[in-house]
Write an enzyme that holds these catalytic residues in place. Structure first.
Site, PDB file in Angstrom:
ATOM      1  N   LYS A  64       0.841  -1.199   0.000  1.00 43.92           N
ATOM      2  CA  LYS A  64       0.000   0.000   0.000  1.00 43.92           C
ATOM      3  C   LYS A  64       0.873   1.245   0.000  1.00 43.92           C
ATOM      4  O   LYS A  64       1.510   1.556   1.008  1.00 43.92           O
ATOM      5  CB  LYS A  64      -0.928  -0.005   1.219  1.00 43.92           C
ATOM      6  CG  LYS A  64      -1.883  -1.194   1.243  1.00 43.92           C
ATOM      7  CD  LYS A  64      -2.783  -1.195   2.460  1.00 43.92           C
ATOM      8  CE  LYS A  64      -3.747  -2.376   2.440  1.00 43.92           C
ATOM      9  NZ  LYS A  64      -4.670  -2.393   3.593  1.00 43.92           N
ATOM     10  N   GLU A  91       4.511   3.643   5.818  1.00 46.46           N
ATOM     11  CA  GLU A  91       4.217   4.019   4.431  1.00 46.46           C
ATOM     12  C   GLU A  91       3.563   5.394   4.312  1.00 46.46           C
ATOM     13  O   GLU A  91       3.659   6.051   3.278  1.00 46.46           O
ATOM     14  CB  GLU A  91       3.315   2.966   3.771  1.00 46.46           C
ATOM     15  CG  GLU A  91       3.963   1.604   3.557  1.00 46.46           C
ATOM     16  CD  GLU A  91       4.951   1.571   2.390  1.00 46.46           C
ATOM     17  OE1 GLU A  91       5.310   2.644   1.867  1.00 46.46           O
ATOM     18  OE2 GLU A  91       5.352   0.455   2.018  1.00 46.46           O
ATOM     19  N   ARG A 100       0.713   0.847  12.148  1.00 46.63           N
ATOM     20  CA  ARG A 100       1.983   1.524  12.400  1.00 46.63           C
ATOM     21  C   ARG A 100       1.890   3.019  12.057  1.00 46.63           C
ATOM     22  O   ARG A 100       2.581   3.841  12.665  1.00 46.63           O
ATOM     23  CB  ARG A 100       3.112   0.846  11.632  1.00 46.63           C
ATOM     24  CG  ARG A 100       3.062   1.009  10.142  1.00 46.63           C
ATOM     25  CD  ARG A 100       4.002   0.080   9.414  1.00 46.63           C
ATOM     26  NE  ARG A 100       3.533  -1.297   9.459  1.00 46.63           N
ATOM     27  CZ  ARG A 100       3.994  -2.261   8.668  1.00 46.63           C
ATOM     28  NH1 ARG A 100       4.938  -1.999   7.795  1.00 46.63           N
ATOM     29  NH2 ARG A 100       3.531  -3.479   8.744  1.00 46.63           N
ATOM     30  N   ALA A 113      -2.541  -7.808   9.989  1.00 41.85           N
ATOM     31  CA  ALA A 113      -1.984  -9.155  10.090  1.00 41.85           C
ATOM     32  C   ALA A 113      -2.332  -9.796  11.426  1.00 41.85           C
ATOM     33  O   ALA A 113      -2.640 -10.996  11.499  1.00 41.85           O
ATOM     34  CB  ALA A 113      -0.470  -9.105   9.902  1.00 41.85           C
ATOM     35  N   LYS A 135      -5.018   6.532   2.603  1.00 35.87           N
ATOM     36  CA  LYS A 135      -5.571   6.410   3.960  1.00 35.87           C
ATOM     37  C   LYS A 135      -4.464   6.397   5.013  1.00 35.87           C
ATOM     38  O   LYS A 135      -4.702   6.762   6.174  1.00 35.87           O
ATOM     39  CB  LYS A 135      -6.458   5.168   4.069  1.00 35.87           C
ATOM     40  CG  LYS A 135      -5.828   3.848   3.637  1.00 35.87           C
ATOM     41  CD  LYS A 135      -5.029   3.164   4.707  1.00 35.87           C
ATOM     42  CE  LYS A 135      -4.353   1.917   4.161  1.00 35.87           C
ATOM     43  NZ  LYS A 135      -3.537   1.215   5.171  1.00 35.87           N
TER      44      LYS A 135
END
Length: 338
Positions: free
Chosen positions: A110, A286, A260, A145, A196
Site C-alpha cells: 500500500k 508508508e 503503524r 496481520a 488512507k
C-alpha cells in the site's frame, strides 16, 4: 482451487497471507531476503520480529533463493515495502525470462512510488513485461496481520482489469474468516490504500495531542473527502471510496493500535521527534512517503487537500503540529459537498 504460489516479502502481512494460503491447501513458497528470518520460519515456524507469539503452518516453506521460490508457480504475490517493489520486480522478471513462466501477478502493498508518484500496479506493469504475466491484481482492504492471524473476520478486495484473474485470486484466499470481493477499479483501490495512511498519521497525532472522538471523526470524514477528490481526478470511480478499500481501510487504519501509521502519528502528537519515531518503529511507515507523493500530486492536479498539506508541513517542513490544527480550523468556511 489450489495453486503453487510464491509470496515475496516475509513481514507481518506477507507471512500471514502466506500462512492463510497454505492453510487453504495451496503450495506456498515464502521468499525473504534474510537468511536468519527464513531459518526461523522453517525451523521454529515463528516470525517473532513481525508477528509475536504466532505459530506458522509447518508445511509453509521459506526461501531466500528467488529462482527456487518462483519455480513453477502460477501466482506471485508481492508484499514488500513500496520502495522495494520496482527492484524486486526487476529480479522477478529476470527469473521469468529464464524459465518462460507466465504467472498472475498480485500485490498487497500500500503506497505510491515516491519519485514517480506511480501506483504500484503501474510499477509492476513497467517492470514485468506483458508476455511474462497473465494479469495484475491488487489485493487491498481493511486488514491487520494480527487480526487475520487470530482468524478474525476480514473482508478485502481483489481489483483487476482482468475479471478471470480477480476471481481466481478471490477463490485462492477465501475461507470461513477471510472473504474477498472483486472490483475492476484498480486506480481507486490503490489510491484508497495509499492515501488512507496519511489520514491515519493525522488520526494518531490527534490522539497523541489529547483530542477526542469528535475530532477523529471529523478528520476521517474530511480526509476521505480529500482521498476521493484526488482519486476521481486521477481516474478512479467515486463509489470505490465508500467501499472496503476506501472508507473500510481508512477506518481500520485510522483507529487501531495495530496500525503503524496511527502509532507513528500518536508518537508525533505526544511530542516525539520524527527521526526517533522512524528509528524506533521497526517497520516501514508508508504514510510518510505517501504524504509527500500525495502532496505533490495534488499540486500537479490543482486539487485542494488541506489535511494532507498540513501533515506534509509537519513531516517535511518542520511545522509545529500544535499550530497546524488551528490553522486548518480557521480556514474560510466552505460548503460540505462540492
Amino acid at each position: 482451487m489450489t495453486e503453487k504460489v510464491a509470496v515475496l516479502g516475509a513481514g507481518s502481512w506477507g507471512s500471514i497471507l502466506a500462512n492463510l494460503l497454505d492453510e487453504n491447501g495451496n503450495e506456498v513458497r515464502l521468499w525473504s531476503n534474510s537468511a536468519a528470518q527464513a531459518a526461523e520460519l522453517n525451523d521454529q515456524h515463528t516470525n517473532e520480529r513481525y508477528v509475536h507469539g504466532f505459530h506458522y503452518s509447518e508445511s509453509l516453506t521459506a526461501y531466500t533463493d528467488l529462482k527456487a521460490a518462483l519455480d513453477g508457480v502460477a501466482v506471485i504475490l508481492f508484499v514488500v515495502p513500496t520502495k522495494a517493489i520496482r527492484s524486486v520486480a526487476q529480479q522477478v522478471t529476470a527469473v521469468l525470462q529464464a524459465t518462460g513462466q507466465r504467472p498472475i501477478i498480485v500485490h498487497a502493498s500500500k503506497g505510491l512510488e515516491l519519485e514517480t508518484h506511480k501506483r504500484l500496479s503501474q510499477v509492476l506493469a513497467e517492470e514485468i513485461p506483458a508476455n511474462l504475466r497473465q494479469a495484475i491484481v491488487v489485493l487491498s482492504g481493511p486488514s491487520h496481520a494480527e487480526e487475520v492471524a487470530k482468524r478474525d473476520i476480514t473482508l478485502i478486495t481483489a481489483a483487476s482489469a482482468n475479471d478471470a484473474a480477480a476471481k481466481l485470486v478471490q477463490q485462492l484466499f477465501m475461507n470461513d474468516y477471510f472473504r474477498i470481493y472483486t472490483n475492476h477499479d484498480v486506480i481507486g483501490v490503490e489510491l484508497g490504500a495509499a492515501l488512507k495512511n496519511i489520514i491515519a498519521l493525522g488520526a494518531g497525532a490527534l490522539h497523541g495531542l489529547g483530542y477526542g472522538d469528535d475530532a477523529k471523526a471529523a478528520l476521517m470524514t474530511r480526509g476521505l473527502a480529500e482521498i476521493s477528490r484526488l482519486g476521481v481526478a486521477l481516474g478512479a470511480e467515486p463509489l470505490t471510496f465508500i467501499g472496503l478499500s476506501g472508507v473500510g481501510d481508512l477506518i481500520v487504519t485510522a483507529t487501531s493500535v495495530h496500525s503503524r501509521n496511527w502509532r507513528a502519528g500518536n508518537e508525533l502528537g505526544a511530542g516525539q521527534d520524527l527521526k526517533t519515531v522512524v528509528a524506533t518503529m521497526g517497520m516501514v511507515i508508508e504514510g510518510i512517503p505517501s504524504t509527500k507523493a500525495a502532496y505533490e500530486l495534488a499540486q500537479q492536479q490543482q486539487i485542494e487537500m488541506p489535511i494532507t498539506e498540513a501533515i506534509y508541513d509537519v513531516l517535511y517542513n518542520g511545522a509545529d503540529i500544535k499550530q497546524v490544527i488551528p490553522q486548518l480550523m480557521q480556514r474560510e468556511g466552505k460548503p460540505e459537498i462540492q
